[in-house]
Design an enzyme around this catalytic site. Structure first.
Site, PDB file in Angstrom:
ATOM      1  N   ARG A 120       0.855  -1.207   0.000  1.00  0.00           N
ATOM      2  CA  ARG A 120       0.000   0.000   0.000  1.00  0.00           C
ATOM      3  C   ARG A 120       0.879   1.240   0.000  1.00  0.00           C
ATOM      4  O   ARG A 120       0.577   2.242  -0.634  1.00  0.00           O
ATOM      5  CB  ARG A 120      -0.963   0.017   1.197  1.00  0.00           C
ATOM      6  CG  ARG A 120      -1.680   1.358   1.331  1.00  0.00           C
ATOM      7  CD  ARG A 120      -2.903   1.384   2.243  1.00  0.00           C
ATOM      8  NE  ARG A 120      -2.817   0.497   3.375  1.00  0.00           N
ATOM      9  CZ  ARG A 120      -2.061   0.730   4.470  1.00  0.00           C
ATOM     10  NH1 ARG A 120      -1.346   1.823   4.566  1.00  0.00           N
ATOM     11  NH2 ARG A 120      -2.040  -0.154   5.442  1.00  0.00           N
ATOM     12  N   TYR A 122     -17.703  17.169 -13.334  1.00  0.00           N
ATOM     13  CA  TYR A 122     -18.065  15.753 -13.422  1.00  0.00           C
ATOM     14  C   TYR A 122     -19.055  15.380 -12.302  1.00  0.00           C
ATOM     15  O   TYR A 122     -18.870  15.802 -11.147  1.00  0.00           O
ATOM     16  CB  TYR A 122     -16.792  14.908 -13.315  1.00  0.00           C
ATOM     17  CG  TYR A 122     -17.052  13.419 -13.314  1.00  0.00           C
ATOM     18  CD1 TYR A 122     -17.458  12.765 -14.477  1.00  0.00           C
ATOM     19  CD2 TYR A 122     -16.920  12.678 -12.159  1.00  0.00           C
ATOM     20  CE1 TYR A 122     -17.716  11.414 -14.469  1.00  0.00           C
ATOM     21  CE2 TYR A 122     -17.172  11.313 -12.141  1.00  0.00           C
ATOM     22  CZ  TYR A 122     -17.574  10.691 -13.314  1.00  0.00           C
ATOM     23  OH  TYR A 122     -17.838   9.348 -13.289  1.00  0.00           O
ATOM     24  N   ASP A 164      -8.767  19.008 -13.150  1.00  0.00           N
ATOM     25  CA  ASP A 164      -9.108  17.689 -13.684  1.00  0.00           C
ATOM     26  C   ASP A 164      -8.762  17.717 -15.173  1.00  0.00           C
ATOM     27  O   ASP A 164      -9.415  18.408 -15.958  1.00  0.00           O
ATOM     28  CB  ASP A 164     -10.600  17.414 -13.447  1.00  0.00           C
ATOM     29  CG  ASP A 164     -11.033  16.024 -13.925  1.00  0.00           C
ATOM     30  OD1 ASP A 164     -10.394  15.490 -14.856  1.00  0.00           O
ATOM     31  OD2 ASP A 164     -12.015  15.490 -13.383  1.00  0.00           O
ATOM     32  N   LYS A 213     -10.133   6.782 -18.742  1.00  0.00           N
ATOM     33  CA  LYS A 213     -10.531   7.365 -20.024  1.00  0.00           C
ATOM     34  C   LYS A 213      -9.357   7.324 -21.018  1.00  0.00           C
ATOM     35  O   LYS A 213      -8.823   6.270 -21.269  1.00  0.00           O
ATOM     36  CB  LYS A 213     -11.073   8.773 -19.800  1.00  0.00           C
ATOM     37  CG  LYS A 213     -12.005   8.899 -18.581  1.00  0.00           C
ATOM     38  CD  LYS A 213     -13.324   8.149 -18.726  1.00  0.00           C
ATOM     39  CE  LYS A 213     -14.091   8.011 -17.419  1.00  0.00           C
ATOM     40  NZ  LYS A 213     -14.420   9.273 -16.742  1.00  0.00           N
TER      41      LYS A 213
HETATM   42  C1  PLP Z   1     -14.754   9.618 -15.399  1.00  0.00           C
HETATM   43  C2  PLP Z   1     -14.344  10.912 -14.858  1.00  0.00           C
HETATM   44  C3  PLP Z   1     -14.005  11.061 -13.512  1.00  0.00           C
HETATM   45  C4  PLP Z   1     -14.109   9.924 -12.520  1.00  0.00           C
HETATM   46  O1  PLP Z   1     -13.211   8.907 -12.777  1.00  0.00           O
HETATM   47  P1  PLP Z   1     -13.458   7.352 -12.419  1.00  0.00           P
HETATM   48  O2  PLP Z   1     -12.254   6.670 -12.942  1.00  0.00           O
HETATM   49  O3  PLP Z   1     -14.739   6.951 -13.095  1.00  0.00           O
HETATM   50  O4  PLP Z   1     -13.610   7.270 -10.929  1.00  0.00           O
HETATM   51  C5  PLP Z   1     -13.575  12.307 -13.094  1.00  0.00           C
HETATM   52  N1  PLP Z   1     -13.504  13.358 -13.938  1.00  0.00           N
HETATM   53  C6  PLP Z   1     -13.840  13.257 -15.227  1.00  0.00           C
HETATM   54  C7  PLP Z   1     -13.727  14.451 -16.113  1.00  0.00           C
HETATM   55  C8  PLP Z   1     -14.276  12.033 -15.739  1.00  0.00           C
HETATM   56  O5  PLP Z   1     -14.607  11.953 -17.036  1.00  0.00           O
END
Ligand code: PLP
Length: 391
Positions: free
Chosen positions: A52, A104, A176, A201
């Site tokens: 961890r 998001y 983000d 993504k």
């Molecule tokens: C999908 C997404 C998240 C969250 O990510 P996860 O891997 O689903 O927890 C956060 N910000 C954006 C812009 C996203 O598209």
């Protein structure tokens, strides 16, 4: 970490310090499953003790993303939300955070339903309007959280300007960077303190892993975030870390193709009489077009478009053949999604409407298909939807 900065981004995706394993020469990072590591004697800890806290496979991914974002240290988490939530733990009870209003959905839920229980206050603002960012500042504002381009309306925030507002008040900044990735935008170089990713993504890119990443530049902030990563414990597993590293090798070629496809599809939709609006910062009439060109090297591969109403949307969705109709984005296959009922379902309807996330809005993440095939598919589906919903 930046010893090979003379090479371009696409080259550095392949030729980084984990291009081969120092023990065996293996050209793929070994997956180290061990949860614990032998200690030579009671007084001496090795580099690794418990997985961890540190694991060589996860660490390779953390090094690679730190280098690509031009930070000093990276952190890998079990999901994008785990990365975002852990980074929010830098805040304490009584602090206030200013957040992009069309953020998001999962981040919205975290801020409004979880952080509030710990006494962390928030204000949502249209982050493209610097005056409303300034107006939202309170004596206890400790952080500004940006998502740009935003989701799903692709509004572009001036990262440099918001970071300078934050610096004046001594607040930290989060960006983000999921939609653009360091292939197109490097928020740390624009003044941000912490870059966050859903690596689920574009970074991994194949719809086969859930993962999150964070990168910082400041070593003191890195220590604080490491402490939280280890304390909270939402670390990324080694198989998943390996999948993200494999995906990263093709990030540049995938982004390049998908972005060209997005431009082509956006232009097609913008000219189509059955489409009410197109939101894509790569179109010259988008309000964030020149800012986007200034702070990033492309507009990305995600766009949204609005059909007449919900019944036109339902008919269109049931008639398209190519995109996967699903939550998520940033994959080899094009993904069509319905923000109001998917990514933003956790946002109350009134909040959605206020933000322009209507019942006719669809979001497309362009994949690696031939864009002409997508356009042909959409042309037929738009035609059928017009016929089916004619009153
Ligand atoms: C999908 C997404 C998240 C969250 O990510 P996860 O891997 O689903 O927890 C956060 N910000 C954006 C812009 C996203 O598209």
């Amino acid at each position: 970490m930046s010893e090979n900065k003379e090479f371009s981004f696409e080259t550095r995706l392949l030729h980084n310090r984990h291009k081969f394993d120092s023990a065996t020469g293996a050209v793929s990072v070994p997956i180290q499953h061990a949860s614990t590591f032998h200690q030579a004697d009671p007084e001496q800890f090795g580099k690794y003790d418990y997985a961890r806290s540190a694991n060589p496979t996860r660490e390779a991914l953390e090094d690679i993303i730190a280098e690509l974002e031009e930070g000093t240290r990276g952190f890998a988490f079990a999901s994008g939300m785990a990365a975002i939530s852990t980074a929010f733990l830098l805040l304490s009870a009584g602090d206030h955070v200013i957040v992009t209003e069309d953020v998001y959905g999962g981040t919205f839920r975290m801020v409004t339903s979880v952080l509030t229980r710990f006494g962390i206050e928030h204000t949502f603002v249209d982050m493209t309007d610097l005056d409303s960012v300034k107006a939202a500042v309170r004596p206890n504002t400790k952080a500004i959280y940006m998502e740009t381009p935003s989701n799903p309306l692709l509004k572009v925030t001036d990262i440099r300007a918001v970071c300078s507002i934050a610096k004046e008040i001594g607040a930290i900044t989060y960006v983000d960077n999921t939609f653009l990735t360091p292939a197109l935008q490097k928020p740390l170089n624009l003044g941000a303190d912490i870059v966050l990713h859903s690596a689920t993504k574009f970074l991994s890119g194949h719809s086969d892993v859930v993962a999150g990443l964070a990168v910082v530049k400041d070593p003191e902030l890195a220590d604080r975030l490491y402490f939280l990563q280890n304390s909270f414990g939402a670390v990324l597993g080694v198989q998943d870390a390996w999948l993200v590293m494999r995906g990263l090798k093709t990030l540049h070629v995938r982004m390049e193709h998908s972005m060209k496809a997005a431009v082509k599809v956006a232009e097609f939709l913008a000219a189509h009489p059955h489409v009410k609006a197109v939101y894509y910062p790569g179109l010259p009439d988008h309000p964030g077009y020149s800012l986007q060109r200034d702070q990033a090297s492309g507009a990305g591969a995600v766009l949204s478009f609005e059909l007449e109403n919900e019944s036109a949307l339902n008919s269109f969705v049931s008639n398209v053949k190519l995109p996967v109709f699903a939550v998520s984005l940033g994959a080899v296959e094009s993904i069509l999604s319905y923000p109001a009922k998917m990514s933003h379902a956790s946002m109350p309807a009134a909040e959605r409407e206020k933000r322009g996330i209507t019942g006719g809005l669809l979001r497309l993440s362009a994949g690696l298909e031939n864009p002409d095939d997508i356009i042909r598919d959409f042309t037929a589906a738009l035609e059928k939807s017009k016929v089916e919903t004619r009153v």
